[in-house]
Design an enzyme around this catalytic site. Structure first.
Site, PDB file in Angstrom:
ATOM      1  N   ARG A   1       7.746  -9.085  15.355  1.00 31.42           N
ATOM      2  CA  ARG A   1       8.150  -7.762  14.856  1.00 31.42           C
ATOM      3  C   ARG A   1       7.135  -6.720  15.304  1.00 31.42           C
ATOM      4  NH1 ARG A   1       7.389  -4.780  10.061  1.00 31.42           N
ATOM      5  NH2 ARG A   1       9.074  -3.267   9.947  1.00 31.42           N
TER       6      ARG A   1
ATOM      7  N   HIS B   1       4.770   0.102  -0.226  1.00 33.30           N
ATOM      8  CA  HIS B   1       5.540  -0.688   0.742  1.00 33.30           C
ATOM      9  C   HIS B   1       4.649  -1.755   1.366  1.00 33.30           C
ATOM     10  CE1 HIS B   1       3.749   2.744   2.827  1.00 33.30           C
ATOM     11  NE2 HIS B   1       3.744   2.025   3.944  1.00 33.30           N
TER      12      HIS B   1
ATOM     13  N   HIS C   1       0.848  -1.190   0.000  1.00 35.51           N
ATOM     14  CA  HIS C   1       0.000   0.000   0.000  1.00 35.51           C
ATOM     15  C   HIS C   1       0.881   1.237   0.000  1.00 35.51           C
ATOM     16  CE1 HIS C   1       1.153  -0.447   4.237  1.00 35.51           C
ATOM     17  NE2 HIS C   1       0.985   0.868   4.328  1.00 35.51           N
TER      18      HIS C   1
ATOM     19  N   ASP D   1       0.867   5.179   1.830  1.00 29.34           N
ATOM     20  CA  ASP D   1       0.171   5.875   2.914  1.00 29.34           C
ATOM     21  C   ASP D   1      -0.500   7.116   2.326  1.00 29.34           C
ATOM     22  OD1 ASP D   1       1.234   3.971   4.622  1.00 29.34           O
ATOM     23  OD2 ASP D   1       2.952   5.207   5.188  1.00 29.34           O
TER      24      ASP D   1
HETATM   25  C1  LIG Z   1      -4.818   8.718   9.169  1.00 27.68           C
HETATM   26  C2  LIG Z   1      -4.890   7.493   8.710  1.00 27.68           C
HETATM   27  C3  LIG Z   1      -3.972   6.944   7.677  1.00 27.68           C
HETATM   28  C4  LIG Z   1      -4.383   5.481   7.619  1.00 27.68           C
HETATM   29  C5  LIG Z   1      -5.863   5.583   7.852  1.00 27.68           C
HETATM   30  C6  LIG Z   1      -5.899   6.488   9.086  1.00 27.68           C
HETATM   31  O1  LIG Z   1      -7.179   7.026   9.303  1.00 27.68           O
HETATM   32  C7  LIG Z   1      -5.435   5.723  10.324  1.00 27.68           C
HETATM   33  C8  LIG Z   1      -4.519   4.534   9.994  1.00 27.68           C
HETATM   34  C9  LIG Z   1      -3.674   4.707   8.744  1.00 27.68           C
HETATM   35  C10 LIG Z   1      -3.283   3.370   8.114  1.00 27.68           C
HETATM   36  C11 LIG Z   1      -2.059   2.683   8.755  1.00 27.68           C
HETATM   37  C12 LIG Z   1      -1.773   1.366   8.016  1.00 27.68           C
HETATM   38  C13 LIG Z   1      -1.795   1.525   6.490  1.00 27.68           C
HETATM   39  C14 LIG Z   1      -3.031   2.349   6.041  1.00 27.68           C
HETATM   40  C15 LIG Z   1      -3.158   2.360   4.512  1.00 27.68           C
HETATM   41  C16 LIG Z   1      -4.248   1.830   6.750  1.00 27.68           C
HETATM   42  O2  LIG Z   1      -5.033   1.020   6.335  1.00 27.68           O
HETATM   43  O3  LIG Z   1      -4.380   2.461   7.981  1.00 27.68           O
HETATM   44  C17 LIG Z   1      -2.956   3.716   6.677  1.00 27.68           C
HETATM   45  C18 LIG Z   1      -4.055   4.720   6.326  1.00 27.68           C
HETATM   46  C19 LIG Z   1      -3.676   5.584   5.142  1.00 27.68           C
HETATM   47  O4  LIG Z   1      -2.557   6.093   5.073  1.00 27.68           O
HETATM   48  O5  LIG Z   1      -4.535   5.723   4.264  1.00 27.68           O
HETATM   49  O1  LIG Z   2       5.329  -2.440   9.813  1.00 25.97           O
HETATM   50  C1  LIG Z   2       5.836  -1.847   8.905  1.00 25.97           C
HETATM   51  O2  LIG Z   2       7.042  -1.857   8.671  1.00 25.97           O
HETATM   52  C2  LIG Z   2       4.964  -1.057   7.938  1.00 25.97           C
HETATM   53  C3  LIG Z   2       3.815  -0.392   8.604  1.00 25.97           C
HETATM   54  C4  LIG Z   2       3.062   0.489   7.678  1.00 25.97           C
HETATM   55  O3  LIG Z   2       3.307   0.514   6.498  1.00 25.97           O
HETATM   56  C5  LIG Z   2       1.994   1.359   8.190  1.00 25.97           C
HETATM   57  O4  LIG Z   2       1.659   1.290   9.394  1.00 25.97           O
HETATM   58  O5  LIG Z   2       1.469   2.153   7.382  1.00 25.97           O
HETATM   59 FE   LIG Z   3       2.295   2.184   5.485  1.00 24.56          FE
END
Ligand SMILES: C=C1C[C@]23C[C@@]1(O)CC[C@H]2[C@@]12CCC[C@@](C)(C(=O)O1)[C@H]2[C@@H]3C(=O)O
Ligand SMILES: O=C(O)CCC(=O)C(=O)O
Ligand SMILES: [Fe+2]
Length: 357
Positions: free
Chosen positions: A283, A273, A216, A218
């Site tokens: 981890r 990533h 994905h 961010d």
């Molecule tokens: C602010 C945010 C980015 C995120 C969605 C969220 O509301 C809270 C969690 C974030 C996260 C972390 C893991 C990867 C990700 C794609 C997800 O599913 O939750 C990211 C979200 C994002 O960056 O879109």
């Molecule tokens: O655990 C990791 O190294 C990646 C975590 C991550 O990509 C995320 O929280 O958005």
């Molecule tokens: Fe991420």
């Protein structure tokens, strides 16, 4: 008294820590949906000393070529990183029933749960997460009714330090594009509402068929990631393939997110990533997801566009973009794209083709 076997709390909340075999629900058919290219000189994610006099230039180059880099001499105290890691460890070590008291509600943002991107995949991921947006107090109180204070203090201090580092990085990233903080007033005048994402990846009985966190990007401007001493994070680089981002004690990983991709008009592409798992080690990672104040319109900076370089994306707010991401996942960035790329191919970051499971 009849006690239920503990592993299966409900379909999605398996207690991964106690599994001796990979259940079908977590067995991925293919982990490598994107090509890898062999190269004689292994490509490595840049490591930048933020005290280097050329830090701005190095950061700019890393953003352009990788979208990910590690930083040292970043100013975040090592003992705070250790305390944050210990707090995460303590949280994930709680019994499942306890963790579920702080479960993320179906439409909620904060709390304990499986990766929210799971909805886009036929298989579940080998990880559990805890998201904090705003105060951690409500959830921490449910986890530790009498001893939540320490956890909340560490979270607050961590967010404070991360915010300082995020500002410093924005200054370097934008500075390397010739953009000043004056050009993006919101970055200094209004506070953003970042998210903290704690990720736990238990040791896995069959790591070659499991996925910790699927590929994905961010949605952020930038993400600051602390990983413990166990590798697992991989970044995708065009022409190279998946590259492991090795843990370096005390260093932090910086990801370019989709909103910086938009702001820079694609000059700094967000990085794809994922997190892999391993057979023997647990981890842990902590991601600080930094974005603009949620209602500020983000669009390609006018200093970076002209007739030859038209804006490639329409303007969006972070909250709107998070909604788009929740709906379209890895197609979110192309869904806000204005013009097709000149080469006629998809956006460099249009990872629609990512097929897994
Ligand atoms: C602010 C945010 C980015 C995120 C969605 C969220 O509301 C809270 C969690 C974030 C996260 C972390 C893991 C990867 C990700 C794609 C997800 O599913 O939750 C990211 C979200 C994002 O960056 O879109
Ligand atoms: O655990 C990791 O190294 C990646 C975590 C991550 O990509 C995320 O929280 O958005
Ligand atoms: Fe991420």
């Amino acid at each position: 008294m009849h006690t239920k076997p503990y592993t299966m709390i409900n379909q999605k909340h398996l207690d991964l820590n106690s599994m001796k075999e990979l259940p079908e629900s977590h067995a991925w058919l293919s982990l490598d949906e994107l090509p890898s290219y062999s190269s004689s000189t292994p490509d490595q994610v840049p490591v930048i000393n933020l005290k280097d006099p050329n830090a701005m230039e190095l950061v700019g180059h890393a953003c352009k070529t990788w979208g990910v880099f590690q930083v040292t001499n970043h100013g975040v105290p090592t003992n705070l990183l250790e305390q944050m890691e210990a707090a995460g460890r303590k949280l994930f070590a709680l019994p499942m029933q306890q963790k579920l008291k702080a479960a993320r509600s179906p439409n909620g943002v904060s709390g304990y749960g499986v990766a929210r991107i799971s909805a886009f995949f036929p298989k579940l991921m080998w990880s559990e997460g805890f998201t904090i947006v705003g105060s951690a107090y409500e959830h921490a109180r449910k986890l530790w009714p009498n001893r939540y204070n320490r956890f909340c203090c560490v979270i607050e201090e961590y967010k404070e330090e991360m915010n300082k580092l995020a500002q410093k990085l924005m200054f370097l990233m934008l500075g390397s594009l010739g953009v000043t903080m004056e050009d993006v007033k919101w970055a200094t005048t209004q506070r953003s509402c970042p998210a903290l994402q704690l990720n736990s990846y238990p040791a896995c009985p069959d790591p070659d068929r499991a996925m910790g966190l699927a590929a994905h990007t961010d949605s952020t401007l930038l993400t600051i990631l602390h990983q413990n001493n166990t590798s697992g994070l991989q970044a995708h680089k065009e022409g190279t393939g998946w590259v492991t981002v090795p843990p370096i004690p005390g260093a932090l990983v910086i990801n370019v997110g989709d909103l910086l991709h938009i702001l820079s008009n694609g000059l700094y592409p967000s990085v794809l990533h994922r997190a892999m798992v391993n057979r023997t080690q647990h981890r842990l990672s902590v991601a600080y997801l930094y974005g603009p104040p949620s209602n500020v319109q983000i669009s390609p900076l006018s200093k970076l566009t002209d007739q030859v370089h038209p804006p490639l994306y329409r303007s969006v707010t972070w909250s709107e973009y998070l909604g788009t991401k929740a709906k379209h996942f890895n197609k979110a960035l192309s869904s806000v794209r204005l013009c097709a790329p000149l080469n006629g191919f998809a956006d460099t970051n249009d990872h629609n083709g990512v097929r897994v499971g």
